[in-house]
Design a protein around this motif. Structure first.
Motif, mmCIF file in Angstrom:
data_model
loop_
_atom_site.group_PDB
_atom_site.id
_atom_site.type_symbol
_atom_site.label_atom_id
_atom_site.label_comp_id
_atom_site.label_asym_id
_atom_site.label_seq_id
_atom_site.Cartn_x
_atom_site.Cartn_y
_atom_site.Cartn_z
ATOM 1 N N THR A 52 -19.799 -16.409 -12.631
ATOM 2 C CA THR A 52 -19.301 -17.467 -11.738
ATOM 3 C C THR A 52 -18.754 -16.292 -10.680
ATOM 4 N N PRO A 53 -18.995 -16.797 -9.427
ATOM 5 C CA PRO A 53 -18.360 -16.495 -7.904
ATOM 6 C C PRO A 53 -16.860 -17.234 -7.716
ATOM 7 N N LEU A 54 -15.326 -15.958 -7.649
ATOM 8 C CA LEU A 54 -14.434 -16.210 -7.523
ATOM 9 C C LEU A 54 -14.533 -17.764 -5.651
ATOM 10 N N GLU A 55 -13.995 -18.512 -6.667
ATOM 11 C CA GLU A 55 -13.835 -19.817 -5.883
ATOM 12 C C GLU A 55 -13.086 -20.239 -4.567
ATOM 13 N N LYS A 56 -11.566 -19.347 -4.816
ATOM 14 C CA LYS A 56 -10.470 -20.155 -4.235
ATOM 15 C C LYS A 56 -10.096 -17.636 -4.264
ATOM 16 N N VAL A 57 -9.467 -17.240 -3.459
ATOM 17 C CA VAL A 57 -9.001 -15.990 -3.123
ATOM 18 C C VAL A 57 -7.812 -15.990 -2.223
ATOM 19 N N ASN A 58 -6.826 -15.480 -3.287
ATOM 20 C CA ASN A 58 -5.292 -15.662 -2.140
ATOM 21 C C ASN A 58 -4.536 -14.974 -1.983
ATOM 22 N N LEU A 59 -3.509 -14.943 -0.880
ATOM 23 C CA LEU A 59 -2.802 -13.722 -0.446
ATOM 24 C C LEU A 59 -2.295 -12.785 -2.160
ATOM 25 N N SER A 60 -1.800 -13.998 -2.882
ATOM 26 C CA SER A 60 -1.659 -13.051 -4.654
ATOM 27 C C SER A 60 -2.585 -11.852 -4.959
ATOM 28 N N MET A 61 -4.080 -12.188 -4.974
ATOM 29 C CA MET A 61 -5.153 -11.403 -5.199
ATOM 30 C C MET A 61 -4.940 -10.344 -4.466
ATOM 31 N N VAL A 62 -4.602 -10.470 -2.856
ATOM 32 C CA VAL A 62 -4.728 -9.552 -1.842
ATOM 33 C C VAL A 62 -3.741 -8.039 -1.737
ATOM 34 N N LEU A 63 -2.448 -9.041 -2.929
ATOM 35 C CA LEU A 63 -1.318 -7.912 -3.249
ATOM 36 C C LEU A 63 -2.193 -6.935 -4.520
ATOM 37 N N ARG A 64 -2.463 -7.937 -4.833
ATOM 38 C CA ARG A 64 -2.613 -7.152 -6.067
ATOM 39 C C ARG A 64 -3.788 -5.838 -5.711
ATOM 40 N N ALA A 65 -4.607 -5.980 -5.176
ATOM 41 C CA ALA A 65 -5.625 -5.357 -4.725
ATOM 42 C C ALA A 65 -5.268 -4.054 -3.789
ATOM 43 N N ALA A 66 -4.294 -4.719 -3.118
ATOM 44 C CA ALA A 66 -3.528 -3.266 -2.957
ATOM 45 C C ALA A 66 -2.446 -2.362 -3.524
ATOM 46 N N ALA A 67 -1.863 -3.129 -4.369
ATOM 47 C CA ALA A 67 -1.480 -1.961 -5.294
ATOM 48 C C ALA A 67 -2.170 -1.271 -5.908
ATOM 49 N N GLY A 68 -3.226 -1.877 -6.597
ATOM 50 C CA GLY A 68 -4.330 -0.713 -7.667
ATOM 51 C C GLY A 68 -4.785 0.271 -5.885
ATOM 52 N N TYR A 69 -4.798 -0.522 -5.565
ATOM 53 C CA TYR A 69 -5.732 0.919 -4.635
ATOM 54 C C TYR A 69 -4.599 1.771 -3.961
ATOM 55 N N ALA A 70 -3.384 1.020 -4.171
ATOM 56 C CA ALA A 70 -1.997 2.254 -4.135
ATOM 57 C C ALA A 70 -2.751 3.285 -4.937
ATOM 58 N N GLU A 71 -2.066 2.747 -6.063
ATOM 59 C CA GLU A 71 -2.159 3.953 -7.069
ATOM 60 C C GLU A 71 -3.925 4.801 -7.897
ATOM 61 N N GLU A 72 -4.294 4.314 -6.682
ATOM 62 C CA GLU A 72 -6.450 5.263 -6.703
ATOM 63 C C GLU A 72 -6.111 6.519 -7.131
ATOM 64 N N LEU B 163 0.726 -0.949 0.230
ATOM 65 C CA LEU B 163 0.123 -0.268 0.278
ATOM 66 C C LEU B 163 0.305 1.349 -0.252
ATOM 67 N N LYS B 164 2.364 0.985 -0.187
ATOM 68 C CA LYS B 164 3.569 2.300 -0.154
ATOM 69 C C LYS B 164 2.625 3.315 1.133
ATOM 70 N N GLU B 165 2.605 4.689 0.561
ATOM 71 C CA GLU B 165 2.873 5.370 2.058
ATOM 72 C C GLU B 165 0.915 6.039 2.025
ATOM 73 N N LEU B 166 0.490 4.921 0.999
ATOM 74 C CA LEU B 166 -0.972 5.463 2.138
ATOM 75 C C LEU B 166 -0.768 6.333 3.669
ATOM 76 N N PRO B 167 -1.715 6.657 3.775
ATOM 77 C CA PRO B 167 -1.954 7.175 5.094
ATOM 78 C C PRO B 167 -2.262 5.987 6.357
#
Length: 79
Positions: A59-79, A17-21
């Motif tokens: 089709t719903p997601l059947e499995k979520v994992n850490l790499s998906m969380v990390l991708r979501a975090a990177a996208g969130y940090a860039e918003e 999430l880098k330097e987000l507050p």
């Protein structure tokens, strides 16, 4: 912090999430994300998985994992 969570994993996601507050990081960790099947990143880190939906539709997601969380975090940090 919840003792069931792996601190190293939470720290790794926090770094993504880098330097987000702190308040923005808290919002990321505690709000459900569609990309994580409607779970919060903390729920995923804690091992929770999305419930399977009955019936048709997209089709719903059947499995979520850490790499998906990390991708979501990177996208969130860039918003």
């Amino acid at each position: 912090m919840d003792e069931s969570l792996d601190r190293r994993t939470v720290a790794r996601v926090s770094r993504a999430l880098k330097e987000l507050p702190g308040a923005s990081k808290w919002a990321f960790f505690t709000n459900p994300r569609r990309s994580l099947g409607g779970l919060t990143p903390l729920e995923v880190i804690g091992g929770k998985q999305p419930k399977r939906k009955q019936g048709g539709g997209s089709t719903p997601l059947e499995k979520v994992n850490l790499s998906m969380v990390l991708r979501a975090a990177a996208g969130y940090a860039e918003e």
